[in-house]
Design a protein around this motif. Structure first.
Motif, PDB file in Angstrom:
ATOM      1  N   LEU A 133     -13.519 -10.401  -3.737  1.00  0.00           N
ATOM      2  CA  LEU A 133     -13.346  -9.557  -4.922  1.00  0.00           C
ATOM      3  C   LEU A 133     -13.623 -10.372  -6.182  1.00  0.00           C
ATOM      4  O   LEU A 133     -13.031 -11.429  -6.388  1.00  0.00           O
TER       5      LEU A 133
ATOM      6  N   GLY B  65     -13.153  -9.792  -9.992  1.00  0.00           N
ATOM      7  CA  GLY B  65     -12.508  -8.752 -10.771  1.00  0.00           C
ATOM      8  C   GLY B  65     -11.807  -9.201 -12.024  1.00  0.00           C
ATOM      9  O   GLY B  65     -11.480 -10.373 -12.205  1.00  0.00           O
TER      10      GLY B  65
ATOM     11  N   CYS C 173      -8.376  -4.253 -11.629  1.00  0.00           N
ATOM     12  CA  CYS C 173      -8.712  -4.235 -10.199  1.00  0.00           C
ATOM     13  C   CYS C 173      -7.508  -4.539  -9.306  1.00  0.00           C
ATOM     14  O   CYS C 173      -7.672  -4.834  -8.125  1.00  0.00           O
TER      15      CYS C 173
ATOM     16  N   ILE D 111      -7.276  -2.585  -6.056  1.00  0.00           N
ATOM     17  CA  ILE D 111      -8.254  -3.049  -5.061  1.00  0.00           C
ATOM     18  C   ILE D 111      -7.717  -4.289  -4.355  1.00  0.00           C
ATOM     19  O   ILE D 111      -7.776  -4.401  -3.125  1.00  0.00           O
ATOM     20  N   TYR D 112      -7.210  -5.225  -5.137  1.00  0.00           N
ATOM     21  CA  TYR D 112      -6.650  -6.454  -4.577  1.00  0.00           C
ATOM     22  C   TYR D 112      -5.550  -6.139  -3.573  1.00  0.00           C
ATOM     23  O   TYR D 112      -5.513  -6.692  -2.464  1.00  0.00           O
TER      24      TYR D 112
ATOM     25  N   CYS E  71     -15.508  -5.604 -10.042  1.00  0.00           N
ATOM     26  CA  CYS E  71     -14.822  -4.633 -10.900  1.00  0.00           C
ATOM     27  C   CYS E  71     -14.450  -5.323 -12.210  1.00  0.00           C
ATOM     28  O   CYS E  71     -13.439  -6.022 -12.278  1.00  0.00           O
TER      29      CYS E  71
ATOM     30  N   SER F  42      -7.938   3.055 -12.753  1.00  0.00           N
ATOM     31  CA  SER F  42      -7.662   1.845 -11.961  1.00  0.00           C
ATOM     32  C   SER F  42      -6.696   2.139 -10.814  1.00  0.00           C
ATOM     33  O   SER F  42      -6.795   1.548  -9.742  1.00  0.00           O
TER      34      SER F  42
ATOM     35  N   LEU G 181      -8.443   3.312  -7.516  1.00  0.00           N
ATOM     36  CA  LEU G 181      -9.492   2.501  -6.905  1.00  0.00           C
ATOM     37  C   LEU G 181      -9.210   2.136  -5.449  1.00  0.00           C
ATOM     38  O   LEU G 181     -10.153   1.959  -4.668  1.00  0.00           O
TER      39      LEU G 181
END
Length: 319
Positions: free
Chosen positions: A5, A7, A12, A15-16, A80, A164, A167
């Motif tokens: 990733l 970001g 983000c 996502i993490y 991102c 966010s 995501l």
């Protein structure tokens, strides 16, 4: 799937968390900005959780980062919030290349700050677009597009945060689709628009030419990233952070930018084009971040003006 990733946090963060919880995360990369503390909160916290981190800058992306990425040998790289152009030979290293998360509809809202322009222009909706990265900006094939409504009064910060939080689900779906090339669709060849990063002029109120709705949109688009929309009072720049429209009959015989009511309990009201009125709710000035009511206590009076620049203000004061 072994994923890296790249970001900007906290955008983000979801996502993490998804990648971490599902054991898909191999490493995290941050953009190294001039003057930024390398031991930032996010990188330090992620390192404590046992993940390798790497800082990318405009110099090492062509050399050291390329070697590092080859050694990591990822299946996929997710991006991102990253402003450095990634060389084409690096994009080909992961098995499934690089996927970028773009907070805007493509190809009609390309550029580094698409949500700003959507809100400033009064758009009713935007999109989250996940696309494959190629040698140009925001031009790669689209894997996913999620329409996003823009709620009246929504600020840039609110819209970015809202998107966010969505995501993790979109990345989950994207990872399921990325291995089949048939899931990628070329971008349309019509309605292509690229917007640059907003300039000082773009974030400054033009009382003479902008309507009350347009000023409200601009103020919302500038909050919080640009500190508010710029205007000038008594020759000094201030930032208007929040306004609200006043439901009243159009008022005639005033000048756009003119303060028509300044009361220590009722607040600050300004005349706009076509006779519409805006209430100024929050202002940032050299006196601090203040409510319109508190700003009145600094000596603001009915008949004073907000203007577009220092020179204009000075002429107004002299006259």
């Amino acid at each position: 799937m072994k994923t890296i990733l790249i970001g900007a946090f906290p955008i983000c963060l979801s996502i993490y968390k998804y990648l971490s919880e599902n054991e898909l995360l191999s490493a995290i990369c941050f953009e190294e900005l001039v003057g930024q503390n390398p031991n930032s909160f996010w990188s330090t916290s992620i390192q404590k959780e046992g993940y390798e981190t790497y800082r990318i800058n405009r110099q090492n992306i062509h050399t050291d980062f390329k070697k590092w990425l080859k050694n990591k040998n990822p299946d996929l790289v997710l991006v991102c919030g990253f402003s450095i152009k990634i060389p084409e030979n690096i994009l080909a290293i992961p098995t499934y290349r690089f996927l970028n998360v773009h907070f805007g509809k493509l190809p009609e809202n390309k550029g580094p700050d698409p949500v700003f322009w959507s809100i400033k222009q009064g758009k009713k909706k935007t999109a989250i677009t996940i696309h494959q990265m190629d040698k140009d900006w925001d031009t790669g094939k689209i894997l996913l597009e999620q329409p996003i409504p823009i709620i009246p009064g929504e600020t840039l910060g609110m819209a970015n945060s809202k998107m966010s939080y969505m995501l993790d689900g979109l990345i989950k779906k994207g990872i399921q689709l990325v291995s089949d090339i048939k899931n990628f669709k070329p971008q349309p060849t019509k309605e292509i628009t690229y917007y640059n990063r907003p300039s000082e002029k773009d974030t400054t109120i033009s009382w003479e030419t902008q309507t009350a709705d347009e000023i409200e949109n601009l103020v919302n688009a500038c909050n919080p990233k640009y500190g508010g929309a710029t205007t000038y009072y008594q020759g000094s720049p201030i930032k208007i952070i929040e306004v609200s429209p006043v439901d009243s009959q159009p008022l005639l015989g005033k000048t756009a930018g003119e303060i028509i009511h300044a009361h220590p309990q009722e607040g600050l009201y300004v005349y706009c084009k076509y006779g519409k009125i805006l209430r100024i709710n929050i202002i940032s000035s050299d006196a601090g971040v203040l409510s319109g009511v508190k700003f009145v206590h600094l000596g603001v009076r009915q008949g004073h003006y907000f203007n577009n620049n220092i020179a204009y203000k000075q002429r107004s004061v002299v006259s």
